[in-house]
Design a protein around this motif. Structure first.
Motif, short mmCIF file in Angstrom:
data_model
loop_
_atom_site.label_atom_id
_atom_site.label_comp_id
_atom_site.label_asym_id
_atom_site.label_seq_id
_atom_site.Cartn_x
_atom_site.Cartn_y
_atom_site.Cartn_z
N PHE A 6 0.92 -1.32 -0.10
CA PHE A 6 0.06 -0.03 0.06
C PHE A 6 0.80 1.30 0.06
N CYS A 7 1.74 1.17 0.82
CA CYS A 7 2.71 2.53 0.90
C CYS A 7 3.60 2.62 -0.32
N ILE A 8 4.12 1.70 -1.04
CA ILE A 8 4.79 1.90 -2.34
C ILE A 8 3.97 2.29 -3.56
N PHE A 9 2.76 1.73 -3.47
CA PHE A 9 1.77 1.92 -4.64
C PHE A 9 1.13 3.13 -4.47
N ALA A 10 0.68 3.89 -3.12
CA ALA A 10 0.33 4.93 -2.69
C ALA A 10 1.30 6.13 -3.37
N LYS A 11 2.49 5.83 -3.23
CA LYS A 11 3.57 6.85 -3.71
C LYS A 11 3.62 6.83 -5.07
N LEU A 12 3.51 5.74 -5.95
CA LEU A 12 3.36 5.60 -7.36
C LEU A 12 2.00 6.28 -7.82
N LEU A 13 1.03 6.24 -7.15
CA LEU A 13 -0.15 6.77 -7.51
C LEU A 13 -0.47 8.14 -6.95
N GLY A 14 0.31 8.90 -6.83
CA GLY A 14 0.41 10.25 -6.52
C GLY A 14 -0.29 10.71 -5.45
N LEU A 15 -0.49 9.68 -4.18
CA LEU A 15 -0.95 10.27 -3.06
C LEU A 15 -0.12 11.30 -2.36
N ALA A 16 -0.62 12.13 -1.64
CA ALA A 16 0.38 13.15 -1.29
C ALA A 16 1.09 13.09 0.26
N TRP A 17 0.51 12.25 1.09
CA TRP A 17 1.17 12.16 2.08
C TRP A 17 0.87 10.51 2.67
N ILE A 18 1.88 10.09 3.08
CA ILE A 18 1.77 8.55 3.50
C ILE A 18 2.55 8.35 5.08
N GLY A 19 1.77 7.91 5.91
CA GLY A 19 2.46 7.65 7.34
C GLY A 19 2.22 6.15 7.25
#
Length: 351
Positions: free
Chosen positions: A184-197
């Motif tokens: 979920f973390c790496i996909f969120a980054k690749l899909l353009g989510l703005a902030w991931i904790g």
């Protein structure tokens, strides 16, 4: 042939069962590798997977594999000998002593041709059709067996983004830095989510989350986590529970914005849920993803293959141990180690 079995709660072994024969819409797949699912497989071994009672044991284990097609049935059009295939299973064990716990950790498996069954008008219960056939798919040969096997996890996580209605620009917190949480973390980054904790009890996994693009990491008892909204100046769009626990769901409530979402991906063992709704906003969404959404899972494969090809996701980032499949006891023990992510079982060369 040989297959990994849960002989009784807490006890596994390798057993001999008949090699399956493909039906008209099936391909016989010789397994190359398989992965232990840290959630489903370990719960099945421990004897507390929801809906699987004591009457289902002993059972054949596994559902994350990659292999090569050896032969095909007369009506198969989607597979041919030599194809690499993922998602093959063993619903019928061929041995009255054993039931199926999906049976994917066997030397030979069966992949059903969903497209051919649909085209021929036999995609129904009468003809043995199952929705899971949609994710029994070929993988391009330039994708390694190791990466292909991880697609079984990656496709389902990628599909979770649509089930949870996550989108570019969202700000999220993920509980759990195992294979699912890190995906979920790496996909969120690749899909353009703005902030991931990311929240995890283990320091090793928090460090891994930072490597994979997390903007911040926390232990569950971190004071900064309790004051997250104040420190960031705004609440989150969503919190993802990649573990599956009531305490996480309730801890997430004060962290989300009005009409924000709590997204439960980890399998909840308890049949009931106590929700402290007054600790959250007036309006919020509670999404339960306790079983794969097969159409979305199948559609996820193509973009994931492109990420593998471009080096944006790598099997080596997730693989922490490899064992010959006969060493299932040692392999399961390895999944309990502090930094463990994906443990692979090798079926090649009769290992």
């Amino acid at each position: 042939m040989l297959s990994v079995a849960v002989l009784e709660s807490g006890k596994t072994g390798v057993v001999e069962i008949p090699k399956p024969a493909p039906g008209p819409y099936e391909a016989l797949v010789k397994t190359e590798i398989a992965y232990i699912c840290n959630a489903t497989d370990r719960k099945l071994v421990a004897g507390h997977f929801p809906g699987i009672g004591a009457d289902r044991y002993p059972l054949l284990l596994g559902h994350e594999s990659a292999g090569i097609v050896e032969s095909v049935g007369s009506k198969v059009r989607s597979f041919k000998p030599g194809d690499r295939v993922i998602g093959a299973l063993l619903f019928k064990t061929g041995d009255a002593r054993f039931q199926s716990g999906w049976g994917g950790n066997s030397e030979y498996l069966l992949a059903s041709d969903a497209a051919a069954m649909q085209a021929d008008g036999v995609a129904d219960a009468e003809h043995g059709y199952d929705d899971v056939f949609k994710i029994m798919k070929t993988v391009p040969k330039d994708i390694s067996a190791e990466a292909a096997g991880l697609l079984c996890t990656w496709r389902e996580v990628y599909a979770g983004f649509s089930d949870f209605h996550l989108k570019a620009g969202d700000e999220i917190l993920i509980y759990g830095a195992g294979p699912v949480g890190l995906s979920f973390c790496i996909f969120a980054k690749l899909l353009g989510l703005a902030w991931i904790g990311v929240v995890d009890m283990k320091e090793e996994k928090r460090a891994k989350a930072k490597e994979m693009g997390a903007d911040a990491v926390f232990s569950p008892d971190d004071a900064a986590l309790k004051e997250l909204t104040k420190r960031r100046g705004k609440p989150l769009n969503a919190v993802i529970d990649a573990v599956g626990h009531e305490t996480i769901i309730n801890a997430a409530l004060p962290l989300i914005k009005l009409a924000g979402s709590i997204c439960v991906y980890g399998v909840l063992a308890a049949p009931t849920l106590t929700l402290k709704k007054d600790e959250g906003p007036y309006n919020f969404n509670l999404y339960m993803h306790q079983w794969p959404t097969r159409d979305a899972e199948a559609a996820a494969q193509e973009p994931l293959v492109e990420w593998i090809r471009s080096g944006k996701i790598k099997a080596s980032d997730f693989m922490t141990a490899t064992f010959p499949f006969r060493d299932i006891v040692k392999a399961l023990a390895a999944t309990e180690l502090p930094g463990a992510l994906k443990t692979m079982l090798d079926f090649r060369s009769g290992k």
